[in-house]
Enzyme design. Structure first.
Site, short mmCIF file in Angstrom:
data_model
loop_
_atom_site.label_atom_id
_atom_site.label_comp_id
_atom_site.label_asym_id
_atom_site.label_seq_id
_atom_site.Cartn_x
_atom_site.Cartn_y
_atom_site.Cartn_z
N LYS A 68 3.17 -0.82 0.83
CA LYS A 68 3.54 0.50 1.35
C LYS A 68 4.60 1.16 0.47
CE LYS A 68 2.22 0.12 6.15
NZ LYS A 68 2.57 0.28 7.56
N LYS A 78 -8.61 -3.07 4.03
CA LYS A 78 -8.69 -2.98 5.49
C LYS A 78 -8.74 -1.52 5.92
CE LYS A 78 -3.92 -2.60 6.96
NZ LYS A 78 -3.00 -2.73 8.06
N LYS A 90 -4.62 3.34 8.72
CA LYS A 90 -4.27 4.76 8.89
C LYS A 90 -3.60 5.30 7.63
CE LYS A 90 0.09 4.74 10.56
NZ LYS A 90 0.81 3.85 11.38
#
Ligand code: AQP
Length: 332
Positions: free
Chosen positions: A112, A195, A198
């Protein structure tokens, strides 16, 4: 009854199929057999910037979706994380027991922060797994039902719990991950090597549970499939088709081998068309129930306040014990 705890971030608006199949579906089942604590983790959500008004709305929306998916406040404790201040309080203590090096090894943070860039990455995102340690340990949870992406965080929780117990005397239950192999990782429809997520999926790669049926159906029909034409389960060579079979099986309860028989001799298009029906049929009542809960925000807030009271009744004595053990003076 053994205790379980898990949480979900409110920020996605609609939950996606990965959230549901990887986690929420297990939460619904476990409330029947376990003493279950489930949280909408708004403290985790602000590790990236949030609009305050939207955050309040999406927190209610997340709670409504959990109820819409089948959580029953009579059978489990459903609460909003920020309404139980012990989470943030225990997190500080856990921050002081977690090594900078071990936190730096968390792959979710690495991924991230790489996407966001160093300047936009907050310290909160870095210590997110430490807050998660507090979430779990406050309830003496034995099991934590999550998707595969959370396994490393649960391992860290175990290490830190053992460290605390070793240093201050047995205090915490050392939790186990509860990860169902079949649905541990639902993949992006456009890129079945990553995966469904969002923050990383393209809009076409992610099935949002609250989307209009025709939107979801279209996404499924345009899912990336693999070379060849045969429908078989082979995550290595046919990750796209295998992902569709996994979703189909999870939502219908029909085993993958049976599905492979059912679609023998048919083309990918047939699988996609039927899966689109399965998903939209599943989602319709979920959506209707969620909207019903959402239509009465006062009642929703009341349910959540009851949940927070129940959660605090468990969390407060655990925090008090920790404060005492680390050597803080008793509060006046
Ligand atoms: N693709 C997935 N397959 C299986 N399980 C998944 N989970 C998430 N994606 C998948 C599980 O959902 C639970 C809630 O996760 P979260 O609060 O991290 O949810 P999120 O942030 O809304 O979901 P994303 O899409 O995973 O967001 P990013 O990528 O931004 O972090 C967890 O138990 C998780 O394992």
């Amino acid at each position: 009854r053994p205790r379980v705890l898990s949480g979900i971030q409110p920020t996605a608006g609609s939950f996606h199929l990965g959230n549901y199949l990887g986690a929420v579906r297990q939460w619904v089942a476990l409330q029947e057999t376990h003493d279950a604590f489930y949280s909408v983790v708004d403290l985790h959500a602000i590790t990236v910037p949030q609009d305050p008004r939207e955050l309040r709305e999406s927190t209610r929306l997340a709670a409504a979706q959990l109820l819409g998916a089948g959580l029953d406040p009579e059978r489990c404790t459903l609460f909003v994380q920020s309404q139980v201040p012990e989470h943030a309080q225990l997190a500080w203590v856990m921050n002081c027991l977690t090594g900078f090096g071990e936190a730096s090894r968390m792959t979710q943070f690495k991924d991230k922060s790489a996407r966001q860039g160093a300047e936009s990455t907050t310290v909160g995102l870095f210590t997110y797994p430490v807050l998660q340690i507090a979430d779990i340990l406050l309830y003496h949870a034995q099991q934590v039902p999550v998707g595969e992406d959370q396994r490393q965080h649960i391992e860290l929780t175990r290490d830190v719990a053992e460290r605390f117990n070793g240093r201050f005397g047995t205090t915490f239950t050392v939790p186990q991950p509860y990860i169902l192999k079949d649905t541990a990782k639902i993949y992006d429809l456009q890129d079945p090597s990553i995966k469904m997520s969002k923050s990383a999926s393209s809009p076409k790669g992610i099935i949002n549970l609250l989307d209009e049926p025709k939107v979801s159906a279209k996404k499924i029909r345009s899912a990336v499939t693999d070379t060849g034409t045969e429908i078989r389960y082979d995550p290595q060579d046919k990750p796209g088709v295998s992902n569709l079979l996994t979703i189909y099986s999870a939502l219908t309860g029909i085993g993958v081998p049976e599905l492979v028989d059912k679609f023998a001799g048919q083309l990918y298009g047939a699988l996609k068309t039927q899966l689109a029906e399965v998903v939209t049929e599943w989602a319709a009542p979920f959506r209707a129930r969620t909207l019903e809960y959402l239509a009465d925000p006062a009642e929703l807030d009341r349910l959540l306040a009851v949940g927070a009271d129940k959660a605090r009744a468990v969390a407060a004595p655990v925090l008090a014990e920790v404060y005492d053990k680390v050597g803080f003076l008793p509060a006046a």
